[in-house]
Design a protein around this motif. Sequence first.
Motif, short mmCIF file in Angstrom:
data_model
loop_
_atom_site.label_atom_id
_atom_site.label_comp_id
_atom_site.label_asym_id
_atom_site.label_seq_id
_atom_site.Cartn_x
_atom_site.Cartn_y
_atom_site.Cartn_z
N GLU A 239 12.01 3.02 -3.13
CA GLU A 239 13.32 3.73 -2.84
C GLU A 239 13.61 4.05 -4.18
O GLU A 239 13.66 3.54 -5.19
CB GLU A 239 14.33 2.62 -2.33
CG GLU A 239 15.77 3.20 -2.33
CD GLU A 239 16.67 1.83 -1.58
OE1 GLU A 239 17.67 2.54 -1.57
OE2 GLU A 239 16.09 0.94 -1.23
N PHE A 240 14.34 5.34 -4.34
CA PHE A 240 14.55 5.87 -5.51
C PHE A 240 16.32 5.47 -5.63
O PHE A 240 17.05 5.88 -4.71
CB PHE A 240 14.63 7.33 -5.46
CG PHE A 240 15.25 8.14 -6.49
CD1 PHE A 240 14.77 7.88 -7.95
CD2 PHE A 240 16.45 9.20 -6.40
CE1 PHE A 240 15.58 8.56 -9.05
CE2 PHE A 240 16.86 9.81 -7.55
CZ PHE A 240 16.61 9.49 -8.62
N LEU A 241 16.35 4.82 -6.81
CA LEU A 241 17.93 4.39 -6.77
C LEU A 241 18.72 5.10 -7.82
O LEU A 241 19.97 4.81 -8.18
CB LEU A 241 17.82 2.93 -7.40
CG LEU A 241 17.11 1.91 -6.43
CD1 LEU A 241 17.06 0.28 -7.22
CD2 LEU A 241 18.01 1.58 -5.29
N GLY A 242 18.15 6.27 -8.56
CA GLY A 242 18.88 6.96 -9.26
C GLY A 242 18.32 7.04 -10.62
O GLY A 242 17.15 6.56 -11.02
N ALA A 243 18.90 7.84 -11.42
CA ALA A 243 18.35 8.32 -12.94
C ALA A 243 19.59 8.77 -13.63
O ALA A 243 19.69 10.05 -13.98
CB ALA A 243 17.28 9.36 -12.86
N VAL A 247 15.26 6.39 -14.77
CA VAL A 247 14.93 5.92 -13.49
C VAL A 247 14.86 4.65 -12.99
O VAL A 247 14.32 3.89 -13.58
CB VAL A 247 13.32 6.98 -13.25
CG1 VAL A 247 12.72 6.44 -11.78
CG2 VAL A 247 13.16 8.51 -13.23
N ARG A 248 15.33 4.55 -11.81
CA ARG A 248 15.34 3.15 -11.27
C ARG A 248 14.80 3.26 -9.79
O ARG A 248 15.10 4.17 -8.83
CB ARG A 248 16.79 2.70 -11.16
CG ARG A 248 17.52 2.47 -12.63
CD ARG A 248 19.08 2.28 -12.33
NE ARG A 248 19.40 1.30 -11.15
CZ ARG A 248 20.19 1.21 -10.30
NH1 ARG A 248 20.64 2.66 -10.24
NH2 ARG A 248 20.33 0.14 -9.69
N LEU A 249 14.13 2.34 -9.62
CA LEU A 249 13.42 2.27 -8.31
C LEU A 249 13.27 0.97 -7.50
O LEU A 249 13.56 -0.16 -8.41
CB LEU A 249 11.94 2.83 -8.36
CG LEU A 249 11.07 2.20 -9.43
CD1 LEU A 249 9.55 2.58 -8.81
CD2 LEU A 249 11.27 2.66 -10.68
N LYS A 250 13.01 0.73 -6.38
CA LYS A 250 12.86 -0.37 -5.65
C LYS A 250 11.89 -0.39 -4.77
O LYS A 250 11.53 0.35 -4.09
CB LYS A 250 14.23 -0.72 -4.71
CG LYS A 250 14.32 -1.99 -4.13
CD LYS A 250 15.64 -2.24 -3.33
CE LYS A 250 15.67 -3.58 -2.58
NZ LYS A 250 17.05 -3.88 -1.79
N PHE A 251 11.07 -1.52 -4.82
CA PHE A 251 9.85 -2.05 -4.03
C PHE A 251 9.69 -3.22 -3.81
O PHE A 251 10.08 -4.16 -4.72
CB PHE A 251 8.57 -1.12 -4.66
CG PHE A 251 8.50 -1.72 -6.09
CD1 PHE A 251 7.47 -2.71 -6.34
CD2 PHE A 251 9.04 -1.03 -7.44
CE1 PHE A 251 7.34 -3.21 -7.66
CE2 PHE A 251 8.78 -1.48 -8.50
CZ PHE A 251 8.11 -2.74 -8.89
N ASP A 252 9.39 -3.69 -2.68
CA ASP A 252 9.25 -5.19 -2.07
C ASP A 252 10.32 -5.80 -2.57
O ASP A 252 10.29 -7.06 -3.25
CB ASP A 252 7.83 -5.63 -2.88
CG ASP A 252 6.55 -5.43 -2.10
OD1 ASP A 252 6.64 -4.61 -1.25
OD2 ASP A 252 5.53 -6.05 -2.67
#
Length: 425
Positions: A239-243, A247-252
Motif C-alpha cells: 500500500e502506498f501511504l504517501g510522499a 515515500v511511505r508504504l505498508k506491507f504485511d
Amino acid sequence: MNIQELHTVFLKYPSVSTDTRNINKGDIFFALKGENFNGNTYAKKALEQGASYAIVDEEEFIQNDRTILVDDCLTTLQQLANYHRKFCSAKIISLTGSNGKTTTKELINAVLSSTYKTVATKGNLNNHIGVPLTLLSITPDTEFAIVEMGANHLEEIAFLCYIAQPDFGYITNFGKAHLEGFGGVDGVIKGKSELYEYLIKQDKSIFLNADDPIQLNKLKSYTRKYGFSTENSSYYKIEFLGAQPFVRLKFDDTEATSNLIGSYNFHNCCAAVIMGKYFNVDVPKIKQSIENYTPKNNRSQIIENLDHYIILDAYNANPTSMKAALENFNTLDRVNKITILGDMFELGNSAEEEHQTVVQITEQMNFDQVMFVGENFYRTKTALKKFKNFDKLKQYLTEHSVPKKSTILIKGSRGMALERVLDHI
C-alpha cells in the motif's frame, strides 16, 4: 593462455582494475581501449604500481612474464567474467529499466544484505565493462549478486544477459530514455524486454510490478513470476501511504518510511520488499533496510540547511523522470518553490518536442520561480526564464539571490552537472 588458465590466475589474484589511477597491489590490469586512449600504453605503469599482471592485446607492450597477451582485452574481460560467474554458486539478480535502476539496485542490496552475503553493481557501472567487473567481484561466499544492466540501443541487454546469465530479473519501467539509440519508445520497450526474453527462454524467475500494464501484458502467460501490486489481489499487496516528502508504504501490516522523496520511488521500494519476501528475509529487517537507506550521488538527495530545502536530482533526466519529478514537486506542501531544470540528453529527433512538453507541464504548475538551462530548453517557446548555458544561469544567480527558506528542485541530465548550482544559491 585460455580463459580457464586465466581464471586460475584470477583466483590467485582476485581483483581487477582497468584504470591505473586506482590500482591496488595485486590487481590484474586489463588494458582496455577507448575513443581517446589506449590502455596498452599504461601496462608498464600498472605493473610498476603493484599490479600482479597486465593483460594487453598489442604485442609491442609486453613487458615481462607478468604481461599476458590476448587477442582483445575487452572480450577477454567479458569471457573471464562469464567463466567466473559459472564457477561461483551465487545467484544473479539482474535489473534494467528506463528510470530508477540504481536506486532500486541499492534498495534490493540493502534488504538482501541484511540476511545474506551480497555484492552489487558499484554506482551505475552497468554497461559492457561494468557488468563484467561486478561479476568478477563475486567471492566464494557470495550468495547473491545484484547486477544492474543499462542500455541505450537494441541487443545490449541481450548481450549483458549472455555474460551474466541471471537467475532472476526485474524491469523497473519503460520510459522515454535513450530515445536516440532505441529509435523511440517502442524500441525502449523491446530493448529492455530482452531481459524478459532471456529469463523466459531459460525458464528463470521474474519479478514484476503488476501495476504496470506493459509488464503485466508481456508476462501474462508466463508462470514463473512473482509480483507486487497496490490493487491486483493476484499479487502481493503493498500500500502506498504517501510522499510528503518521503515515500511511505505498508506491507504485511508493517509501515515503513523511506528517505526517498517522490511517489515515483514507491515502486523502487516495492521491488526491494518483494525480493525480500521471496527470499525469506524477515519483515522487520525489510522495514529497517528500507528506512535506513539514504540516497546519494545527486540522486533525489535532500539537502537541508539554514537557507533552503533542496531536492538535488541532478544525476540523470529523461522526459519520463522529469515529468514525475515535477508532478511530485508540485504536490509538496511547502512555500516558495523554485525549479531549476537542465537539458535532457540522448533524445535524438524527439529532443525539441520533449523539451517543449516539459516546458508546457511546468507552465501548468504554480511554482514561484522556474529556470531552464541548456541549449534545448533555450530553444523552447516560453515566457519563463531560460538560459543558454550554465554560465548564463550562474551569472543570473549571482545577480539575483534566491529568497531565503526556498524549496528548490534541481534536475537535469548528468552532462549538465547541475549540482554546480549549489555553489550559487
